[in-house]
Write an enzyme that holds these catalytic residues in place. Structure first.
Site, mmCIF file in Angstrom:
data_model
loop_
_atom_site.group_PDB
_atom_site.id
_atom_site.type_symbol
_atom_site.label_atom_id
_atom_site.label_comp_id
_atom_site.label_asym_id
_atom_site.label_seq_id
_atom_site.Cartn_x
_atom_site.Cartn_y
_atom_site.Cartn_z
ATOM 1 N N ASP A 144 13.988 4.410 -7.571
ATOM 2 C CA ASP A 144 15.264 4.185 -6.641
ATOM 3 C C ASP A 144 15.327 2.816 -6.363
ATOM 4 O O ASP A 144 14.265 2.295 -5.571
ATOM 5 C CB ASP A 144 15.195 4.981 -5.513
ATOM 6 C CG ASP A 144 16.284 4.828 -4.441
ATOM 7 O OD1 ASP A 144 17.458 4.711 -5.127
ATOM 8 O OD2 ASP A 144 16.258 5.044 -3.497
ATOM 9 N N GLU B 234 18.023 4.797 -11.281
ATOM 10 C CA GLU B 234 19.262 5.056 -10.588
ATOM 11 C C GLU B 234 20.260 3.932 -11.114
ATOM 12 O O GLU B 234 19.957 2.606 -11.017
ATOM 13 C CB GLU B 234 19.364 4.900 -9.220
ATOM 14 C CG GLU B 234 20.656 5.330 -8.632
ATOM 15 C CD GLU B 234 20.250 5.827 -6.991
ATOM 16 O OE1 GLU B 234 20.294 6.504 -6.619
ATOM 17 O OE2 GLU B 234 20.770 4.652 -6.231
ATOM 18 N N ASP C 24 13.754 7.048 0.282
ATOM 19 C CA ASP C 24 13.658 6.363 -1.238
ATOM 20 C C ASP C 24 12.700 6.972 -2.038
ATOM 21 O O ASP C 24 12.875 7.047 -3.469
ATOM 22 C CB ASP C 24 13.078 4.942 -0.846
ATOM 23 C CG ASP C 24 14.137 4.356 0.295
ATOM 24 O OD1 ASP C 24 15.108 3.563 -0.248
ATOM 25 O OD2 ASP C 24 13.671 4.558 1.217
#
Length: 169
Positions: free
Chosen positions: A16, A75, A149
């Site tokens: 992430d 991501e 996160d």
């Protein structure tokens, strides 16, 4: 006989990306079930942009060297129309992450945040706390993964695992 690349993947690194905190999660899927090996964050708070990018790169390289993942799930970038600078800044983080993967000859696959959320919860608009609970339940973790996160990174890795399993059926 052609061997599908997905069937060779045993360790998945989910990332992430963020300039302050980059979450990561490493899943072992060699048993056909996802097992969390390691998760954490790479911190790069309060430094120049150049130093942050280097911190992210160095941190990802360290995780890659330690766990030797077969694939990186990352991501995708997104930005609100009112804040295009967010996407530009996140692009720096993603660039450092992709460079670390490329130098390790690692395949990188990207997933939209909405796809990851839908995979984990059934809703592409799930809030962060719901992702944390879904990750905890799916991987049978004793407590919620924190900060969010970390949960997001694990969810990204799990999304790739789910997609790979789905394509094999």
């Amino acid at each position: 006989m052609k061997v599908d690349k997905v069937t060779e993947e045993k360790i998945i690194l989910g990332i992430d990306p963020g300039l302050n905190l980059t979450g990561y999660g490493v899943l072992d899927i060699s048993s056909g079930r996802a097992k969390l090996l390691e998760a954490g964050v790479i911190r790069s708070v309060g430094k120049t942009l150049e130093t942050r990018i280097k911190d992210i790169y160095d941190g990802v390289r360290e995780v890659v060297a330690t766990y030797r993942p077969d694939v990186m799930a990352l991501e995708q970038l997104y930005s609100l129309y009112k804040r295009p600078e967010t996407a530009i800044l996140m692009g720096h983080a993603r660039g450092a992450i992709c460079l670390a993967a490329a130098q390790s000859n690692m395949r990188v696959v990207s997933y939209a945040a909405t796809k990851v959320k839908k995979t984990m919860t059934g809703s592409g608009r799930a809030p962060k706390d719901q992702i944390q609970r879904a990750v905890q339940l799916e991987l049978r973790l004793p407590r919620l993964p924190n900060p969010p996160d970390v949960a997001d990174a694990i969810a990204i890795a799990f999304c790739h695992f789910s997609e790979a399993r789905r394509t094999l059926l």
